[in-house]
Enzyme design. Structure first.
Site, PDB file in Angstrom:
ATOM      1  CG  PHE A 198       8.151   6.315  -5.716  1.00 41.34           C
ATOM      2  CD1 PHE A 198       7.579   7.117  -6.690  1.00 41.34           C
ATOM      3  CD2 PHE A 198       7.811   6.537  -4.388  1.00 41.34           C
ATOM      4  CE1 PHE A 198       6.692   8.122  -6.358  1.00 41.34           C
ATOM      5  CE2 PHE A 198       6.921   7.541  -4.034  1.00 41.34           C
ATOM      6  CZ  PHE A 198       6.357   8.336  -5.019  1.00 41.34           C
ATOM      7  CG  ASN A 247       4.461  -5.571  -5.166  1.00 41.51           C
ATOM      8  OD1 ASN A 247       3.688  -4.720  -4.762  1.00 41.51           O
ATOM      9  ND2 ASN A 247       4.873  -5.607  -6.435  1.00 41.51           N
TER      10      ASN A 247
HETATM   11  N1  CTP Z   1       9.896   0.452 -12.251  1.00 45.22           N
HETATM   12  C1  CTP Z   1       9.363   0.429 -13.521  1.00 45.22           C
HETATM   13  N2  CTP Z   1       9.334  -0.728 -14.216  1.00 45.22           N
HETATM   14  C2  CTP Z   1       9.819  -1.861 -13.720  1.00 45.22           C
HETATM   15  C3  CTP Z   1      10.383  -1.856 -12.427  1.00 45.22           C
HETATM   16  C4  CTP Z   1      10.396  -0.681 -11.717  1.00 45.22           C
HETATM   17  O1  CTP Z   1       8.901   1.472 -13.967  1.00 45.22           O
HETATM   18  N3  CTP Z   1       9.771  -2.968 -14.422  1.00 45.22           N
HETATM   19  C5  CTP Z   1       9.947   1.722 -11.517  1.00 45.22           C
HETATM   20  C6  CTP Z   1       9.092   1.762 -10.278  1.00 45.22           C
HETATM   21  O2  CTP Z   1       7.805   2.223 -10.558  1.00 45.22           O
HETATM   22  C7  CTP Z   1       9.873   2.729  -9.397  1.00 45.22           C
HETATM   23  C8  CTP Z   1      11.314   2.426  -9.747  1.00 45.22           C
HETATM   24  O3  CTP Z   1      11.273   1.876 -11.067  1.00 45.22           O
HETATM   25  O4  CTP Z   1       9.614   4.052  -9.739  1.00 45.22           O
HETATM   26  C9  CTP Z   1      11.922   1.424  -8.838  1.00 45.22           C
HETATM   27  O5  CTP Z   1      13.209   1.144  -9.286  1.00 45.22           O
HETATM   28  P1  CTP Z   1      13.780  -0.326  -9.331  1.00 45.22           P
HETATM   29  O6  CTP Z   1      15.216  -0.215  -9.658  1.00 45.22           O
HETATM   30  O7  CTP Z   1      13.004  -1.202 -10.190  1.00 45.22           O
HETATM   31  O8  CTP Z   1      13.547  -0.706  -7.866  1.00 45.22           O
HETATM   32  P2  CTP Z   1      13.628  -2.129  -7.323  1.00 45.22           P
HETATM   33  O9  CTP Z   1      12.792  -3.072  -8.094  1.00 45.22           O
HETATM   34  O10 CTP Z   1      13.340  -2.002  -5.880  1.00 45.22           O
HETATM   35  O11 CTP Z   1      15.142  -2.416  -7.666  1.00 45.22           O
HETATM   36  P3  CTP Z   1      16.235  -3.143  -6.825  1.00 45.22           P
HETATM   37  O12 CTP Z   1      15.631  -4.453  -6.504  1.00 45.22           O
HETATM   38  O13 CTP Z   1      17.371  -3.193  -7.741  1.00 45.22           O
HETATM   39  O14 CTP Z   1      16.438  -2.248  -5.656  1.00 45.22           O
END
Ligand code: CTP
Length: 400
Positions: free
Chosen positions: A323, A209
Site C-alpha cells: 500500500f 499511527n
Molecule cells: N511497509 C512495511 N514495512 C515497513 C514499512 C512499510 O512492510 N517497515 C509496507 C506497508 O505495509 C505498505 C508499504 O510498505 O504496504 C508502505 O510503503 P512505505 O514506503 O513504507 O510508505 P511510507 O512509510 O508512507 O513511506 P514514505 O514515508 O516514504 O512515503
C-alpha cells in the site's frame, strides 16, 4: 456450481413466490443442496410442501418451531451456507434486513449469515419507487448485499411498471457468479498485514499511527470468502478478526517483521496493508521515563522494511502487494514504491481525499502494477478488497 455448496433460499410473501419453486428446482438440478426458509406471509402464496418435495429438506418457517429439536437452527444453518438468496424479497423484508430486525426464522438467519447475500425485490411499482424502499435497498447494497434488479412489465396488481421479480434464469446466473467468485482463491495461502504498530519508549508510552486495520481486515474477510487460507498478521486494533483467519497478533514493527518472515515460504500472496512504523526508539527504558524541566529529544532508528524484503526475495509465482498512503503526487510516489519494493501491485490512496483516510469504512484507491494504473472511485473497503483481490488474481495468472 455444485461442489457441495448449500444455498439458502428465503421466500417472503409476494405473488412471485410461485417463481421461487422454479428457481428452487433449477438450483437442485444444478447439484446444489438447497434449504428453504419461508416467512409466515409466504404461506399465503405457496406451501412448504412444494419446497420439501423439491429439496428433500424440511422447509423452515419459525425460529421457535417446537416440533423441531433446535431453536438455534438459524445459527447452525448460517454456518454451512455458501450463498443466501431471498426471492421474492418484499418491501417489508427488505426493510427488516436493512435495519437488522430479526423477528422470525428468515430475518434471524439473515443476521447470523456472513456469506454473500442476494435479494430479488418484487413488489408494486409505487412501493418499489417509494423513497423508503429505495433507501433500504441502498443501505443493503452498502452492507454488501447483491440486489437482483427487478424487471418492468405487467404486475400482479394489474399495474404496469418496475417491480417484477428478476427471472429465475437471471437469478441462477447471479448465484453462479457469486459462487464462482467465492472460490477463485481456493487452496492459496494469503498473508495479510494489517493495523498500526506500536513502538514502545518505556513501559507506559509508545509511538503509533491512526491505522484502524479496517482495510486489512476487509481484505482478510474477502480472501476467506473466496476460499483462501489467510494468515492475518495484525497490529493492535479494536475490530474483531474475521472467523477462519489464522491471526498472529503483534505490537511492534520488529514483531510484525519476524511474524511475516517466519511464514514467508509457504505463501502464494502477500498483501501488506499494515501501517508499519518506519522508525522506532533507539532504546527502550525499562523504567518509566521521568520528566524534567528541559526539552526532550528521542533518538529513532529505522525499522526493517517488510514489504521491501519480501518483494526482493519473492519466489517465482509469489505475488506481493503493498500500500502507499500519500498526501500529494499519489501516482508518481506510488509508482516509485512499486519499483523500490519490487512489488507486483501497489494500492495507493490519498489520505486527503474525502472518505479515503484512516478509520473510514470507505476508500478511494488506485491500482498500480506493470499493467498500468487504474483509478477506482470511492467504494466501501469491503468492495475495494474484492477489487484488489481481482487484480491480484489477474497478476497471479500472468506470473504463472
Ligand atoms: N511497509 C512495511 N514495512 C515497513 C514499512 C512499510 O512492510 N517497515 C509496507 C506497508 O505495509 C505498505 C508499504 O510498505 O504496504 C508502505 O510503503 P512505505 O514506503 O513504507 O510508505 P511510507 O512509510 O508512507 O513511506 P514514505 O514515508 O516514504 O512515503
Amino acid at each position: 456450481m455444485s461442489e457441495k455448496n448449500t444455498i439458502l433460499l428465503g421466500v417472503s410473501g409476494g405473488i412471485a413466490a410461485y417463481k421461487s419453486a422454479y428457481l428452487c428446482s433449477k438450483l437442485v438440478q444444478a447439484g446444489l443442496d438447497v434449504e428453504v426458509i419461508m416467512t409466515e406471509n409466504a404461506l399465503n402464496f405457496i406451501t412448504p410442501n412444494t419446497f420439501e418435495a423439491l429439496t428433500g429438506h424440511r422447509t423452515m418457517i419459525d425460529t421457535f418451531d417446537r416440533n423441531h429439536e433446535f431453536s438455534t437452527e438459524h445459527v447452525s444453518l448460517a454456518d454451512k451456507v455458501s450463498a443466501f438468496i431471498v426471492a421474492p424479497a418484499t418491501a417489508n423484508v427488505l426493510a427488516k434486513f436493512a435495519h437488522g430486525i430479526a423477528d422470525d426464522m428468515l430475518t434471524t438467519t439473515v443476521l447470523a449469515c456472513d456469506c454473500p447475500k442476494i435479494a430479488a425485490p418484487a413488489m408494486n411499482t409505487r412501493m418499489y419507487e417509494n423513497q423508503v424502499t429505495k433507501d433500504n435497498i441502498d443501505l443493503l447494497r452498502k452492507y454488501g448485499w447483491i440486489i437482483a434488479e427487478p424487471g418492468s412489465g405487467h404486475l400482479a396488481c394489474g399495474a404496469t411498471g418496475k417491480g417484477r421479480m428478476a427471472e429465475p434464469d437471471a437469478l441462477m446466473e447471479l448465484i453462479g457468479d457469486t459462487l464462482c467468485k467465492k472460490k477463485d482463491l481456493k487452496d492459496l495461502n494469503v498473508l495479510i498485514t494489517a493495523g498500526p504498530t506500536r513502538e514502545s519508549l518505556d513501559p507506559v508510552r509508545y509511538i503509533t499511527n491512526h491505522s484502524s486495520g479496517k482495510m486489512g481486515y476487509a481484505l482478510a474477510k474477502a480472501a476467506l470468502s473466496r476460499g483462501a487460507h489467510v494468515t492475518l498478521v495484525s497490529g493492535p486494533v479494536s475490530i474483531n478478526p474475521p472467523s477462519g483467519a489464522d491471526l498472529i497478533s503483534v505490537n511492534s514493527a520488529k514483531e510484525m517483521y519476524e511474524a511475516v518472515i517466519s511464514k514467508k515460504d509457504e505463501q502464494d500472496v502477500f498483501i501488506m496493508a499494515a501501517a508499519v512504523a518506519d522508525y522506532t526508539p533507539a532504546s527502550f527504558s525499562e523504567q518509566k521515563i521521568k520528566k524534567s524541566d528541559d526539552d526532550m529529544t528521542i533518538q529513532l532508528e529505522r525499522t526493517s522494511d517488510i514489504l521491501k524484503e519480501i518483494g526482493h526475495s519473492k519466489k517465482p509465482g509469489q505475488v506481493v502487494a503493498g500500500f502507499a498512503m500519500e498526501t500529494e503526487n499519489l501516482i508518481e510516489n506510488a509508482t516509485k514504491k512499486l519499483d523500490s519494493k519490487n512489488a507486483d501491485l501497489i494500492v495507493a490512496n490519498n489520505t486527503k481525499d474525502e472518505g479515503a483516510g484512516f478509520g473510514t469504512d470507505t476508500n478511494k484507491i488506485a491500482l498500480i502494477s506493470q499493467n498500468g494504473t487504474e483509478e477506482i472511485p470511492l467504494l466501501l473497503k469491503d468492495e475495494c478488497a474484492h477489487i484488489i483481490l481481482d487484480k491480484i488474481t489477474e497478476i497471479k495468472k500472468q506470473n504463472r
